[in-house]
Design a protein around this motif. Structure first.
Motif, PDB file in Angstrom:
ATOM      1  N   GLY A  34       0.822  -1.194   0.000  1.00  0.00           N
ATOM      2  CA  GLY A  34       0.000   0.000   0.000  1.00  0.00           C
ATOM      3  C   GLY A  34       0.857   1.245   0.000  1.00  0.00           C
ATOM      4  N   ALA A  35       2.176   1.075   0.008  1.00  0.00           N
ATOM      5  CA  ALA A  35       3.087   2.198   0.101  1.00  0.00           C
ATOM      6  C   ALA A  35       3.537   2.717  -1.260  1.00  0.00           C
ATOM      7  CB  ALA A  35       4.319   1.792   0.912  1.00  0.00           C
ATOM      8  N   ALA A  36       3.098   2.096  -2.319  1.00  0.00           N
ATOM      9  CA  ALA A  36       3.493   2.538  -3.655  1.00  0.00           C
ATOM     10  C   ALA A  36       2.833   3.878  -3.963  1.00  0.00           C
ATOM     11  CB  ALA A  36       3.086   1.492  -4.683  1.00  0.00           C
ATOM     12  N   PRO A  37       3.411   4.642  -4.881  1.00  0.00           N
ATOM     13  CA  PRO A  37       2.819   5.934  -5.226  1.00  0.00           C
ATOM     14  C   PRO A  37       1.363   5.812  -5.705  1.00  0.00           C
ATOM     15  CG  PRO A  37       4.992   5.737  -6.193  1.00  0.00           C
ATOM     16  CD  PRO A  37       4.668   4.414  -5.569  1.00  0.00           C
ATOM     17  N   ASP A  38       1.076   4.792  -6.477  1.00  0.00           N
ATOM     18  CA  ASP A  38      -0.300   4.578  -6.934  1.00  0.00           C
ATOM     19  C   ASP A  38      -0.612   3.077  -6.894  1.00  0.00           C
ATOM     20  OD1 ASP A  38      -2.812   5.018  -7.877  1.00  0.00           O
ATOM     21  OD2 ASP A  38      -2.208   5.531  -9.912  1.00  0.00           O
ATOM     22  N   PRO A  39      -1.025   2.560  -5.730  1.00  0.00           N
ATOM     23  CA  PRO A  39      -1.282   1.115  -5.635  1.00  0.00           C
ATOM     24  C   PRO A  39      -2.477   0.667  -6.475  1.00  0.00           C
ATOM     25  CG  PRO A  39      -1.887   2.212  -3.595  1.00  0.00           C
ATOM     26  CD  PRO A  39      -1.216   3.225  -4.458  1.00  0.00           C
ATOM     27  N   ARG A  40      -3.337   1.592  -6.877  1.00  0.00           N
ATOM     28  CA  ARG A  40      -4.469   1.206  -7.735  1.00  0.00           C
ATOM     29  C   ARG A  40      -3.994   0.710  -9.085  1.00  0.00           C
ATOM     30  NH1 ARG A  40      -7.693   6.349  -8.391  1.00  0.00           N
ATOM     31  NH2 ARG A  40      -5.569   7.124  -8.457  1.00  0.00           N
ATOM     32  N   LEU A  41      -2.802   1.103  -9.483  1.00  0.00           N
ATOM     33  CA  LEU A  41      -2.242   0.669 -10.755  1.00  0.00           C
ATOM     34  C   LEU A  41      -1.406  -0.601 -10.604  1.00  0.00           C
ATOM     35  CD1 LEU A  41      -1.816   1.438 -13.757  1.00  0.00           C
ATOM     36  CD2 LEU A  41       0.250   2.604 -13.028  1.00  0.00           C
ATOM     37  N   LEU A  42      -0.675  -0.717  -9.516  1.00  0.00           N
ATOM     38  CA  LEU A  42       0.258  -1.835  -9.358  1.00  0.00           C
ATOM     39  C   LEU A  42      -0.416  -3.132  -8.931  1.00  0.00           C
ATOM     40  CD1 LEU A  42       3.299  -0.042  -7.711  1.00  0.00           C
ATOM     41  CD2 LEU A  42       2.964  -0.673 -10.088  1.00  0.00           C
ATOM     42  N   ARG A  43      -1.442  -3.058  -8.109  1.00  0.00           N
ATOM     43  CA  ARG A  43      -2.102  -4.286  -7.639  1.00  0.00           C
ATOM     44  C   ARG A  43      -2.720  -5.089  -8.782  1.00  0.00           C
ATOM     45  NH1 ARG A  43      -4.777  -1.727  -2.315  1.00  0.00           N
ATOM     46  NH2 ARG A  43      -2.895  -1.763  -1.034  1.00  0.00           N
ATOM     47  N   PRO A  44      -3.518  -4.464  -9.660  1.00  0.00           N
ATOM     48  CA  PRO A  44      -4.055  -5.259 -10.776  1.00  0.00           C
ATOM     49  C   PRO A  44      -2.974  -5.794 -11.704  1.00  0.00           C
ATOM     50  CG  PRO A  44      -5.285  -3.228 -10.539  1.00  0.00           C
ATOM     51  CD  PRO A  44      -4.098  -3.129  -9.642  1.00  0.00           C
ATOM     52  N   LEU A  45      -1.920  -5.016 -11.892  1.00  0.00           N
ATOM     53  CA  LEU A  45      -0.816  -5.479 -12.739  1.00  0.00           C
ATOM     54  C   LEU A  45      -0.169  -6.726 -12.151  1.00  0.00           C
ATOM     55  CD1 LEU A  45       1.164  -4.991 -15.120  1.00  0.00           C
ATOM     56  CD2 LEU A  45       2.535  -3.677 -13.508  1.00  0.00           C
ATOM     57  N   ALA A  46       0.109  -6.705 -10.855  1.00  0.00           N
ATOM     58  CA  ALA A  46       0.711  -7.865 -10.203  1.00  0.00           C
ATOM     59  C   ALA A  46      -0.235  -9.065 -10.246  1.00  0.00           C
ATOM     60  CB  ALA A  46       1.074  -7.525  -8.761  1.00  0.00           C
ATOM     61  N   ALA A  47      -1.522  -8.834 -10.044  1.00  0.00           N
ATOM     62  CA  ALA A  47      -2.489  -9.938 -10.071  1.00  0.00           C
ATOM     63  C   ALA A  47      -2.557 -10.576 -11.454  1.00  0.00           C
ATOM     64  CB  ALA A  47      -3.863  -9.438  -9.653  1.00  0.00           C
ATOM     65  N   VAL A  48      -2.540  -9.765 -12.478  1.00  0.00           N
ATOM     66  CA  VAL A  48      -2.607 -10.297 -13.842  1.00  0.00           C
ATOM     67  C   VAL A  48      -1.342 -11.071 -14.194  1.00  0.00           C
ATOM     68  CG1 VAL A  48      -2.626  -9.601 -16.271  1.00  0.00           C
ATOM     69  CG2 VAL A  48      -4.273  -8.628 -14.688  1.00  0.00           C
ATOM     70  N   VAL A  49      -0.194 -10.564 -13.802  1.00  0.00           N
ATOM     71  CA  VAL A  49       1.067 -11.254 -14.106  1.00  0.00           C
ATOM     72  C   VAL A  49       1.148 -12.577 -13.347  1.00  0.00           C
ATOM     73  CG1 VAL A  49       3.575 -11.107 -13.925  1.00  0.00           C
ATOM     74  CG2 VAL A  49       2.278  -9.154 -14.731  1.00  0.00           C
ATOM     75  N   ILE A  50       0.724 -12.591 -12.085  1.00  0.00           N
ATOM     76  CA  ILE A  50       0.734 -13.842 -11.311  1.00  0.00           C
ATOM     77  C   ILE A  50      -0.237 -14.854 -11.924  1.00  0.00           C
ATOM     78  CG2 ILE A  50       0.095 -14.857  -9.090  1.00  0.00           C
ATOM     79  CD1 ILE A  50       1.284 -12.350  -7.768  1.00  0.00           C
ATOM     80  N   ALA A  51      -1.417 -14.409 -12.313  1.00  0.00           N
ATOM     81  CA  ALA A  51      -2.383 -15.321 -12.952  1.00  0.00           C
ATOM     82  C   ALA A  51      -1.835 -15.855 -14.274  1.00  0.00           C
ATOM     83  CB  ALA A  51      -3.706 -14.607 -13.176  1.00  0.00           C
ATOM     84  N   GLY A  52      -1.153 -15.020 -15.023  1.00  0.00           N
ATOM     85  CA  GLY A  52      -0.549 -15.475 -16.273  1.00  0.00           C
ATOM     86  C   GLY A  52       0.554 -16.490 -16.042  1.00  0.00           C
ATOM     87  N   LEU A  53       1.346 -16.292 -15.002  1.00  0.00           N
ATOM     88  CA  LEU A  53       2.397 -17.264 -14.683  1.00  0.00           C
ATOM     89  C   LEU A  53       1.809 -18.608 -14.270  1.00  0.00           C
ATOM     90  CD1 LEU A  53       4.916 -15.000 -12.786  1.00  0.00           C
ATOM     91  CD2 LEU A  53       5.374 -16.273 -14.872  1.00  0.00           C
ATOM     92  N   VAL A  54       0.758 -18.580 -13.459  1.00  0.00           N
ATOM     93  CA  VAL A  54       0.107 -19.831 -13.042  1.00  0.00           C
ATOM     94  C   VAL A  54      -0.473 -20.545 -14.254  1.00  0.00           C
ATOM     95  CG1 VAL A  54      -1.842 -20.762 -11.743  1.00  0.00           C
ATOM     96  CG2 VAL A  54      -0.350 -19.072 -10.694  1.00  0.00           C
ATOM     97  N   THR A  55      -1.149 -19.799 -15.105  1.00  0.00           N
ATOM     98  CA  THR A  55      -1.774 -20.398 -16.287  1.00  0.00           C
ATOM     99  C   THR A  55      -0.733 -20.960 -17.249  1.00  0.00           C
ATOM    100  OG1 THR A  55      -3.574 -18.813 -16.088  1.00  0.00           O
ATOM    101  CG2 THR A  55      -3.369 -19.955 -18.177  1.00  0.00           C
ATOM    102  N   SER A  56       0.306 -20.199 -17.523  1.00  0.00           N
ATOM    103  CA  SER A  56       1.312 -20.680 -18.473  1.00  0.00           C
ATOM    104  C   SER A  56       2.084 -21.877 -17.932  1.00  0.00           C
ATOM    105  CB  SER A  56       2.276 -19.557 -18.842  1.00  0.00           C
ATOM    106  OG  SER A  56       3.043 -19.175 -17.731  1.00  0.00           O
ATOM    107  N   THR A  57       2.316 -21.908 -16.619  1.00  0.00           N
ATOM    108  CA  THR A  57       2.990 -23.056 -16.020  1.00  0.00           C
ATOM    109  C   THR A  57       2.121 -24.306 -16.123  1.00  0.00           C
ATOM    110  OG1 THR A  57       4.157 -21.596 -14.507  1.00  0.00           O
ATOM    111  CG2 THR A  57       4.072 -23.925 -13.925  1.00  0.00           C
ATOM    112  N   ALA A  58       0.846 -24.153 -15.825  1.00  0.00           N
ATOM    113  CA  ALA A  58      -0.069 -25.298 -15.937  1.00  0.00           C
ATOM    114  C   ALA A  58      -0.174 -25.778 -17.380  1.00  0.00           C
ATOM    115  CB  ALA A  58      -1.448 -24.924 -15.397  1.00  0.00           C
TER     116      ALA A  58
END
Length: 78
Positions: A34-58
């Motif tokens: 929550g300490a990032a300058p704009d967490p509204r932008l970083l949280r969805p980005l991290a969630a999408v990248v993590i979901a993509g990594l899980v999907t591509s690994t599977a």
């Protein structure tokens, strides 16, 4: 063919899982920060990248070998 697939999947499991898990663990602080300058932008980005990594690994470890075996050319008996 099945022996090669099983051996290849077993041989590639650890490197693929280590690479994906390290990348996902590196993104977890960004996901919960929550300490990032704009967490509204970083949280969805991290969630999408993590979901993509899980999907591509599977897909790489489970679906791709099954599809390869399913679409392999059958030997023609003469």
């Amino acid at each position: 063919m099945e022996d090669a697939l099983l051996h290849g999947c077993g041989h590639r499991f650890r490197p693929v899982m280590m690479t994906a898990s390290v990348a996902m663990l590196a993104l977890v602080p960004m996901l919960f920060s929550g300490a990032a300058p704009d967490p509204r932008l970083l949280r969805p980005l991290a969630a999408v990248v993590i979901a993509g990594l899980v999907t591509s690994t599977a897909l790489a470890l489970l679906v791709l070998p099954v599809l390869y075996r399913w679409f392999e050319e059958k030997e023609v008996e003469a």
